[in-house]
Design an enzyme around this catalytic site. Sequence first.
Site, short mmCIF file in Angstrom:
data_model
loop_
_atom_site.label_atom_id
_atom_site.label_comp_id
_atom_site.label_asym_id
_atom_site.label_seq_id
_atom_site.Cartn_x
_atom_site.Cartn_y
_atom_site.Cartn_z
N LYS A 13 0.82 -1.21 0.00
CA LYS A 13 0.00 0.00 0.00
C LYS A 13 0.86 1.26 0.00
CE LYS A 13 -2.22 -0.91 3.86
NZ LYS A 13 -1.62 -2.19 4.27
N ARG A 88 -9.10 0.80 9.28
CA ARG A 88 -8.63 -0.56 9.48
C ARG A 88 -9.68 -1.44 10.15
NH1 ARG A 88 -3.00 0.21 9.12
NH2 ARG A 88 -1.74 -1.66 9.39
N ARG A 123 11.69 -6.53 4.68
CA ARG A 123 11.44 -5.09 4.56
C ARG A 123 12.42 -4.28 5.41
NH1 ARG A 123 5.60 -2.44 5.25
NH2 ARG A 123 5.60 -3.30 7.35
N ARG A 156 11.67 -2.84 10.83
CA ARG A 156 10.70 -2.37 11.81
C ARG A 156 10.53 -3.43 12.89
NH1 ARG A 156 5.63 -0.27 8.45
NH2 ARG A 156 4.61 -1.60 9.98
N ARG A 167 -0.34 -9.54 13.10
CA ARG A 167 -0.88 -8.48 12.24
C ARG A 167 -1.76 -9.06 11.14
NH1 ARG A 167 4.48 -5.99 10.62
NH2 ARG A 167 3.32 -4.63 9.21
#
Length: 210
Positions: A13, A88, A123, A156, A167
């Site tokens: 996103k 969300r 990531r 992260r 998540r």
Amino acid sequence: MKLILLGAPGAGKGTQAEMIRERLKIPAISTGNIIREAIKNGTEAGKKAKIYVESGGLVPDGTVIDMLKERLLMPDCKDGYILDGFPRNVAQAQALDEMGIVIEKVIDIEVADEKIQKRLLGRRVCAACGSSYHLDYKPPGVPDICDKCGGKLVARKDDEPATVLERLKVYHEQTEPLKDYYNAVGKLFVVQGQDEVEDTARLVLAALEA
Ligand code: ADP
């Protein structure tokens, strides 16, 4: 034009929001980035949010909605924006409706869970400006350094394997029902997330023009 990008964590996103931002010259607003910034700055809201983010859960609606409202008051939002990571859950979508915000399109980027896990583990994000990279799919020009600002790239904390699973669970339970919410009003456009960023971008642009 007011847009929402939907999709699992790591669906891409943020990357697509950036692409749309450049094309349409409207700001991309990531509640995740706003929250991380608040945590970094040690604000009251940031202190409240930290524990939820680090465990992979959702920050309470009231806190996130207040942060978003503040951001939407800024002058750059007057011609529209792209929301990345908000809403969300259904309560947050209802909050947008109650604020009188009319969303034109909701673009949902679909990516299988197994792929999501691979993506999140590789990531890296810039500690200074928040730009996103991937060790395999989108490496920076110089290892560990942000192409845009020269900041240091870090993983992260919520990209740890156990947190990633949590998540994804939260996504399926709380965020996915938003597909029905927006489909019911004819605003949902589904795009299959591709391996190449540019291929997904083409599909997203086609959805924008549809
Ligand atoms: P990702 O989409 O990769 O999970 P984000 O940067 O969008 O990452 O969000 C990171 C974290 O910030 C989320 O796991 C959640 O804890 C918090 N967060 C972001 N947006 C919201 C929101 N709209 N409501 C509640 N929590 C949020």
